[in-house]
Design a protein around this motif. Sequence first.
Motif, PDB file in Angstrom:
ATOM      1  N   GLY A 110       0.964  -1.056   0.330  1.00 23.15           N
ATOM      2  CA  GLY A 110      -0.172   0.144   0.032  1.00 23.15           C
ATOM      3  C   GLY A 110       0.742   1.443  -0.304  1.00 23.15           C
ATOM      4  O   GLY A 110      -0.020   2.743  -0.706  1.00 23.15           O
ATOM      5  N   GLU A 111       1.712   1.011   0.820  1.00 25.74           N
ATOM      6  CA  GLU A 111       3.007   2.226   0.463  1.00 25.74           C
ATOM      7  C   GLU A 111       3.777   2.569  -0.498  1.00 25.74           C
ATOM      8  O   GLU A 111       3.637   3.989  -0.986  1.00 25.74           O
ATOM      9  CB  GLU A 111       4.421   1.840   1.843  1.00 25.74           C
ATOM     10  CG  GLU A 111       3.225   2.519   3.046  1.00 25.74           C
ATOM     11  CD  GLU A 111       4.534   1.615   4.465  1.00 25.74           C
ATOM     12  OE1 GLU A 111       4.874   1.668   5.814  1.00 25.74           O
ATOM     13  OE2 GLU A 111       6.041   0.583   4.076  1.00 25.74           O
ATOM     14  N   LYS A 112       4.063   1.444  -1.271  1.00 26.83           N
ATOM     15  CA  LYS A 112       4.197   1.421  -2.485  1.00 26.83           C
ATOM     16  C   LYS A 112       3.132   2.517  -3.553  1.00 26.83           C
ATOM     17  O   LYS A 112       3.771   2.658  -4.307  1.00 26.83           O
ATOM     18  CB  LYS A 112       4.397   0.489  -3.339  1.00 26.83           C
ATOM     19  CG  LYS A 112       6.514   0.180  -2.420  1.00 26.83           C
ATOM     20  CD  LYS A 112       6.393  -1.860  -3.860  1.00 26.83           C
ATOM     21  CE  LYS A 112       7.730  -2.429  -2.840  1.00 26.83           C
ATOM     22  NZ  LYS A 112       7.768  -3.781  -3.145  1.00 26.83           N
ATOM     23  N   GLN A 113       2.499   1.669  -3.445  1.00 22.97           N
ATOM     24  CA  GLN A 113       1.560   2.511  -4.229  1.00 22.97           C
ATOM     25  C   GLN A 113       0.754   4.054  -4.095  1.00 22.97           C
ATOM     26  O   GLN A 113       0.756   4.494  -4.992  1.00 22.97           O
ATOM     27  CB  GLN A 113      -0.441   1.881  -4.218  1.00 22.97           C
ATOM     28  CG  GLN A 113      -0.246   0.220  -5.143  1.00 22.97           C
ATOM     29  CD  GLN A 113      -1.764  -0.672  -4.616  1.00 22.97           C
ATOM     30  OE1 GLN A 113      -2.679   0.012  -3.268  1.00 22.97           O
ATOM     31  NE2 GLN A 113      -2.022  -1.667  -6.138  1.00 22.97           N
ATOM     32  N   ARG A 114       0.743   4.664  -2.429  1.00 23.48           N
ATOM     33  CA  ARG A 114       1.090   6.058  -2.751  1.00 23.48           C
ATOM     34  C   ARG A 114       2.053   6.601  -2.945  1.00 23.48           C
ATOM     35  O   ARG A 114       1.626   7.311  -3.692  1.00 23.48           O
ATOM     36  CB  ARG A 114       0.535   5.650  -0.614  1.00 23.48           C
ATOM     37  CG  ARG A 114       0.198   5.820  -0.360  1.00 23.48           C
ATOM     38  CD  ARG A 114      -0.443   5.348   1.291  1.00 23.48           C
ATOM     39  NE  ARG A 114       0.300   6.483   2.040  1.00 23.48           N
ATOM     40  CZ  ARG A 114       1.310   6.481   3.192  1.00 23.48           C
ATOM     41  NH1 ARG A 114       1.025   4.841   3.825  1.00 23.48           N
ATOM     42  NH2 ARG A 114       1.641   7.476   3.721  1.00 23.48           N
ATOM     43  N   ILE A 115       3.207   6.027  -3.147  1.00 23.48           N
ATOM     44  CA  ILE A 115       5.093   6.971  -3.940  1.00 23.48           C
ATOM     45  C   ILE A 115       4.097   6.309  -5.667  1.00 23.48           C
ATOM     46  O   ILE A 115       4.581   7.839  -6.199  1.00 23.48           O
ATOM     47  CB  ILE A 115       5.569   5.946  -4.000  1.00 23.48           C
ATOM     48  CG1 ILE A 115       6.180   6.171  -2.177  1.00 23.48           C
ATOM     49  CG2 ILE A 115       6.827   5.950  -4.587  1.00 23.48           C
ATOM     50  CD1 ILE A 115       6.407   7.285  -1.487  1.00 23.48           C
ATOM     51  N   MET A 116       3.232   5.605  -6.404  1.00 24.82           N
ATOM     52  CA  MET A 116       3.127   5.602  -7.604  1.00 24.82           C
ATOM     53  C   MET A 116       2.361   6.831  -7.541  1.00 24.82           C
ATOM     54  O   MET A 116       2.022   7.182  -8.677  1.00 24.82           O
ATOM     55  CB  MET A 116       2.789   4.468  -7.629  1.00 24.82           C
ATOM     56  CG  MET A 116       4.033   3.283  -7.881  1.00 24.82           C
ATOM     57  SD  MET A 116       5.666   3.580  -8.142  1.00 24.82           S
ATOM     58  CE  MET A 116       5.868   3.262 -10.307  1.00 24.82           C
ATOM     59  N   LEU A 117       1.454   7.088  -7.003  1.00 26.91           N
ATOM     60  CA  LEU A 117       0.432   8.186  -7.031  1.00 26.91           C
ATOM     61  C   LEU A 117       1.029   8.656  -6.734  1.00 26.91           C
ATOM     62  O   LEU A 117       0.411  10.376  -8.021  1.00 26.91           O
ATOM     63  CB  LEU A 117      -1.133   7.592  -6.083  1.00 26.91           C
ATOM     64  CG  LEU A 117      -1.834   9.172  -5.705  1.00 26.91           C
ATOM     65  CD1 LEU A 117      -3.052   8.085  -7.124  1.00 26.91           C
ATOM     66  CD2 LEU A 117      -2.860   8.488  -5.184  1.00 26.91           C
TER      67      LEU A 117
END
Length: 252
Positions: A141-148
């Motif tokens: 989930g943290e990685k997805q926040r970075i990609m967003l």
Amino acid sequence: MFQVKNLSFSYGEKETLRNLNFQLEEGTMTTIIGPNGSGKTTLLNVMTNNLDNYSGDVYLRNKSLKDYSIKELSQNLAIVYQNVDIKFPFTCMEVVAMGRTPFSSRMKDLTKEDSEIIYEVMDMTDTTCFMNKDITCLSGGEKQRIMLARALAQTPKILVLDEAFSNMDIKYTIKFLDLLKEKVKNDGMTVINIMHDLNLTDIYSDNILALSKGNLVKSGKTEDVMKPQFIKSLFGINTRKISDRGLAILPM
Ligand SMILES: Nc1ncnc2c1ncn2[C@@H]1O[C@H](COP(=O)(O)OP(=O)(O)OP(=O)(O)O)[C@@H](O)[C@H]1O
């Protein structure tokens, strides 16, 4: 903004998209729904020029998608995928800064404006705390926040999300859907989203494209598409409208 005419696509022998016709207006949030394997990701891949051996036409602002250079397209459109496939130990800030690439010339340092945008989107996505961390060490989930954050750093007019919240907890999913809704309303951003959660789809989308076995079986305004009878025909599940805001999914 997007016009799709007689679009068909096959992986080898298998026809995956069959004669799709629709258009998307600027400044709207559209969600693509449909069962697994119905062609949602394939459609997004066509609309983002990741697949170009299709038949039919796709126009972005009245210009064929095939006539866009990669740079020109990435100055307009950002994509966030479900899976984050970064194996190199970039810091999170370096990853977010990649979002500025379409606007810089090679080997040039970030401008003051670039830095301001990077700090702003990291703040917006609650990722400032990861700034100097190695992205490979973050949770899903943290990685997805970075990609967003990286996609927002691109300051896109069109944001394409393929299950981009799939690993996020409900707090962040809602936070980002609210953020995107605001950007659609205030900045005229166009959002195209694949999401499996029908309740959130019903609440946040202006328009729906519903795919089944490669066919566009219904498209239109959310309130006209997200009706229990149609959802039953698409997924074979029972739903009930519980209020003006949202469907309730009921186990059989
Ligand atoms: N690279 C590929 N080569 C061959 N067939 C593929 C390829 N990618 C997808 N397919 C097939 O195309 C069909 C549509 O796949 P797609 O990923 O577009 O569906 P989807 O609606 O996004 O599914 P899901 O909800 O499971 O993510 C599926 O039957 C899938 O097996």
